[in-house]
Design a protein around this motif. Structure first.
Motif, mmCIF file in Angstrom:
data_model
loop_
_atom_site.group_PDB
_atom_site.id
_atom_site.type_symbol
_atom_site.label_atom_id
_atom_site.label_comp_id
_atom_site.label_asym_id
_atom_site.label_seq_id
_atom_site.Cartn_x
_atom_site.Cartn_y
_atom_site.Cartn_z
ATOM 1 N N GLN A 177 107.376 58.629 14.633
ATOM 2 C CA GLN A 177 106.547 59.077 13.504
ATOM 3 C C GLN A 177 105.344 58.158 13.280
ATOM 4 O O GLN A 177 104.340 58.585 12.732
ATOM 5 C CB GLN A 177 107.396 59.157 12.242
ATOM 6 C CG GLN A 177 108.298 60.380 12.232
ATOM 7 C CD GLN A 177 109.227 60.404 11.051
ATOM 8 O OE1 GLN A 177 109.469 59.389 10.421
ATOM 9 N NE2 GLN A 177 109.778 61.573 10.755
ATOM 10 N N HIS A 178 105.490 56.904 13.683
ATOM 11 C CA HIS A 178 104.364 55.980 13.544
ATOM 12 C C HIS A 178 103.374 56.094 14.693
ATOM 13 O O HIS A 178 102.237 55.638 14.565
ATOM 14 C CB HIS A 178 104.873 54.531 13.456
ATOM 15 C CG HIS A 178 105.341 54.141 12.091
ATOM 16 N ND1 HIS A 178 106.627 54.382 11.648
ATOM 17 C CD2 HIS A 178 104.704 53.540 11.062
ATOM 18 C CE1 HIS A 178 106.752 53.939 10.412
ATOM 19 N NE2 HIS A 178 105.610 53.424 10.029
ATOM 20 N N ALA B 61 98.310 63.751 -4.103
ATOM 21 C CA ALA B 61 97.309 64.157 -3.102
ATOM 22 C C ALA B 61 96.764 62.916 -2.408
ATOM 23 O O ALA B 61 96.747 61.835 -2.985
ATOM 24 C CB ALA B 61 96.168 64.909 -3.792
ATOM 25 N N ALA B 62 96.344 63.109 -1.179
ATOM 26 C CA ALA B 62 95.693 62.020 -0.441
ATOM 27 C C ALA B 62 94.182 62.177 -0.597
ATOM 28 O O ALA B 62 93.676 63.295 -0.718
ATOM 29 C CB ALA B 62 96.068 62.090 1.026
ATOM 30 N N TYR B 120 107.268 62.173 3.272
ATOM 31 C CA TYR B 120 106.112 62.985 3.651
ATOM 32 C C TYR B 120 105.176 62.159 4.525
ATOM 33 O O TYR B 120 105.016 60.960 4.322
ATOM 34 C CB TYR B 120 105.359 63.454 2.389
ATOM 35 C CG TYR B 120 106.048 64.613 1.700
ATOM 36 C CD1 TYR B 120 107.247 64.429 1.025
ATOM 37 C CD2 TYR B 120 105.509 65.894 1.732
ATOM 38 C CE1 TYR B 120 107.894 65.485 0.414
ATOM 39 C CE2 TYR B 120 106.142 66.960 1.116
ATOM 40 C CZ TYR B 120 107.330 66.759 0.454
ATOM 41 O OH TYR B 120 107.974 67.808 -0.143
ATOM 42 N N THR B 121 104.565 62.853 5.493
ATOM 43 C CA THR B 121 103.614 62.184 6.382
ATOM 44 C C THR B 121 102.250 62.838 6.197
ATOM 45 O O THR B 121 102.132 64.062 6.273
ATOM 46 C CB THR B 121 104.039 62.341 7.860
ATOM 47 O OG1 THR B 121 105.399 61.908 7.991
ATOM 48 C CG2 THR B 121 103.159 61.517 8.779
ATOM 49 N N ARG B 139 99.561 58.041 6.664
ATOM 50 C CA ARG B 139 100.236 57.435 5.504
ATOM 51 C C ARG B 139 101.595 58.102 5.322
ATOM 52 O O ARG B 139 101.748 59.298 5.583
ATOM 53 C CB ARG B 139 99.418 57.667 4.216
ATOM 54 C CG ARG B 139 98.267 56.708 4.015
ATOM 55 C CD ARG B 139 98.716 55.298 3.625
ATOM 56 N NE ARG B 139 99.505 55.266 2.411
ATOM 57 C CZ ARG B 139 98.998 55.015 1.200
ATOM 58 N NH1 ARG B 139 97.707 54.789 1.041
ATOM 59 N NH2 ARG B 139 99.793 54.991 0.135
ATOM 60 N N PHE B 140 102.549 57.321 4.848
ATOM 61 C CA PHE B 140 103.878 57.862 4.547
ATOM 62 C C PHE B 140 104.125 57.748 3.046
ATOM 63 O O PHE B 140 103.778 56.735 2.432
ATOM 64 C CB PHE B 140 104.961 57.093 5.311
ATOM 65 C CG PHE B 140 104.855 57.220 6.796
ATOM 66 C CD1 PHE B 140 105.255 58.386 7.428
ATOM 67 C CD2 PHE B 140 104.332 56.191 7.572
ATOM 68 C CE1 PHE B 140 105.151 58.512 8.818
ATOM 69 C CE2 PHE B 140 104.223 56.307 8.939
ATOM 70 C CZ PHE B 140 104.625 57.467 9.567
ATOM 71 N N VAL B 141 104.735 58.790 2.498
ATOM 72 C CA VAL B 141 105.042 58.812 1.066
ATOM 73 C C VAL B 141 106.476 59.295 0.890
ATOM 74 O O VAL B 141 106.902 60.233 1.569
ATOM 75 C CB VAL B 141 104.075 59.768 0.318
ATOM 76 C CG1 VAL B 141 104.519 60.011 -1.105
ATOM 77 C CG2 VAL B 141 102.664 59.217 0.349
#
Lengths: 460, 146
Positions: A177-178, B61-62, B120-121, B139-141
């Motif tokens: 995923q990274h 939101a991004a 979330y990605t 970004r990961f959330v």
């Protein structure tokens, strides 16, 4: 005066037994190293798995592995020491299960649906998994595997294999995923991950059974039974995990029970034999074929081929199941079933073909050995026994007749006699092919036991 | 025969992986993701600090600084949930043409009250021939279960 305490081996030149145990110890050590390394990496680089869980998980796996080993070997000991070993095994496995439940608590239950829901999900999956194990064991029509080994195989699938993949998959998934582009590329990578890691983790159990319990691992049929049992165990815990997870995700939307129910149906009804049971049965088939092949090269090839088929079958489902169109209508229900049939059905059919071939081949050879034994005139197998012993239905009919004559005691005694006679035929078959380590005296003891059982049955 | 079929399946899988994850596509370009913020769907505005964790009931939101990318670069931005489903996007198009789409919210699935919990990605991707070939920013959330 020199007395020989160890009877000579049937094949005096066989040096396979010590080598086998060496390989088994190496495989076990590698599994433990993989677990330790993967949990340390998780602890150092990831924050998704609490250190507490890693610690408990490793200990649980070690305890269950040691307990299982002692349990399996306990049955090879004499009656005087067997009880002590059984108690030791029970204590170790019990501790392992308790620690494992704590891990599950941390991973699945407390962070998602709660222990009550988890227990309900587990209870829902128990009858179906038990049914699966019953059917899988019954498939070996000539020479059924002992329940203790079938259950050990299922327990490995449920506890040890899942532990191995939890850490391995967390690392792979996080790295992918990274690094990868989300979408088909990432999905393919994750499908490779599931296929490779899960089948390796499950396959190790079959391989260890093959290396350590050679006496109970006769051929391709046994391999398919053990492999499918490992798969069913894995499927059990995976089902519980998915059910609790999706329950908690969809509960706020009012769909929690429905989501868990869908998972139950997909994994415990529709996919009970089509999923993990089929994949790992191929590993078992490869190992079972290797059991009867001469030469190390052929054995290794057969085992590797089994793993390749299992990994590819698993991969194809994970990677391409979403290609199959599922409409958001009533016909979608039909499509879900068709998808399983089309995508996993051919692999399951392949396992069934191997199984039927194995049963036929095994049956023909057992009949031949029973005839040869009857011809010796030693009385363990009589000429008129051969026709009955070679047919599961005739054996059952004979046992039912014993039941009507002498009740449950008569039924059980005859059942023990039939099993011992088949054991003798199997022993003769392996000895003829030089596939056995036990000395000729062991065969004679087995013959004497059959004759003794025959007397009891006649007396009853 | 079984193993041959298995090898063919795995080879097809490898080809599929290499098609979507093409080697040698690293351009060295980086997209500037300003952050992930709480989002008000009524005003379509973000508020509060940059965060990586949100409650289930909150929307987010991004925000992407499209000017950080070459103007003619074909790109898109996407949100994926933990099942890999697409849950919001902007583009694809030239980076210069996406400046009005600098706020990219996660969509609540149709028929649902909240976004689904999980990881979330968010990615900003470079597109080539209609296929995303490189991630320029990520970004990961985490969305909590409660």
């Amino acid at each position: 005066m020199i007395t020989q305490t160890t009877p000579p081996a049937a094949d005096p030149e066989s040096r396979l037994r010590p080598a086998r145990y060496g390989v088994a110890i190496t495989v076990t050590a590698l599994v433990i190293l993989a677990l330790v390394a993967s949990s340390i990496l998780n602890y150092v680089y990831l924050d998704t798995i609490p250190a507490r869980a890693s610690l408990y998980g490793l200990l649980a796996v070690a305890l269950i592995t040691l307990g299982t080993y002692i349990l399996v070997r306990a049955f090879d000991r004499d009656r005087a020491t067997r009880r002590v070993h059984l108690i030791r095994a029970a204590v170790l496995i019990g501790l392992g299960v308790l620690l494992w439940l704590l891990v599950i608590d941390v991973f699945v239950f407390t962070q998602s649906a709660g222990p009550g829901v988890a227990v309900v999900c587990a209870l829902a999956c128990l009858p179906t998994t038990a049914f699966g194990l019953f059917v899988v064991r019954r498939m070996d029509r000539n020479h059924k595997e002992p329940w203790r080994l079938v259950l050990v195989a299922a327990a490995w699938g449920a506890i040890v294999a899942t532990s191995l993949v939890v850490w391995g998959e967390t690392l792979w998934e996080s790295s992918a995923q990274h690094a990868l582009v989300p979408g088909p590329g990432l999905d393919t990578s994750l499908a490779f991950m599931a296929g490779i890691l899960e089948e390796l983790a499950k396959g190790v159990a079959v391989l260890l059974l093959f290396l350590v319990m050679r006496d109970q691992f006769d051929d391709v049929v046994d391999g398919i039974v053990y492999g499918a049992a490992v798969g069913l165990g894995f499927n059990f815990l995976e089902s519980v995990s998915y059910m609790t997870n999706l329950y908690s995700i969809y509960l706020p939307e009012g769909n929690g029970v429905f989501a868990a129910g869908i998972q139950w149906y997909g994994r415990q009804a529709l996919g009970l034999f089509f999923g993990h049971a089929t994949y790992t049965a191929y590993i078992g088939a490869g190992v079972g074929i290797a059991r009867q092949l001469p030469g190390m090269r052929h054995k290794v090839l057969a085992i590797v081929a089994g793993f390749i088929v299992a990994i590819s079958a698993h991969f194809s489902w994970d990677a391409w199941a979403t290609i199959f169109p599922i409409q958001n209508s009533l016909f979608g229900i039909v499509e879900v079933h068709l998808r399983t049939l089309v995508m996993t059905g051919p692999f399951t059919a392949g396992v069934i073909a191997l199984l039927l071939f194995g049963i036929r081949y095994e049956g023909q050879n057992l009949v031949e050995q029973m005839r040869k034994e009857a011809a010796t005139g030693q009385g363990a197998i009589l000429p008129e026994d051969v026709a009955i012993l070679s047919s599961p239905w005739q054996r059952l009919k004979q046992r039912l007749q014993a039941f009507s004559r002498a009740g449950l005691k008569g039924y059980l005694e005859l059942s023990r006699l039939q099993t011992a006679q088949l054991d003798l035929a199997m022993e003769r078959w392996h000895r003829e092919r030089k596939e056995i380590d036990t000395p000729l005296e062991a065969e004679q003891r087995l013959r004497e036991r059959v004759i003794q059982l025959r007397h009891w049955v006649a007396a009853g | 025969m079984f193993a041959t079929v298995g090898m063919v399946i795995l080879a097809i899988g490898l080809v599929e992986f290499l098609y979507f994850e093409r080697p040698g596509e690293a351009s060295g370009i980086k997209a500037h993701i300003v952050g992930v913020f709480a989002y008000d769907p009524a005003t379509k505005q973000v508020n509060g600090p940059d965060r990586s964790e949100f409650p289930r009931s909150g929307q987010f939101a991004a925000v992407v600084d499209w000017s950080s990318l070459p103007a003619n670069l074909v790109v898109d931005a996407r949100w994926y949930d933990s099942f890999g489903s697409l849950e919001g996007e902007a583009g694809p198009g030239n980076a210069s043409g996406l400046t009005s789409d600098s706020v990219i919210p996660v969509q609540v699935p149709p028929g649902f009250r909240f976004v689904l919990p999980g990881r979330y990605t968010f990615v900003v991707e470079r597109i080539e021939g209609g296929v995303p070939v490189e991630v320029l920013g990520r970004r990961f959330v985490v969305v909590d279960r409660t």
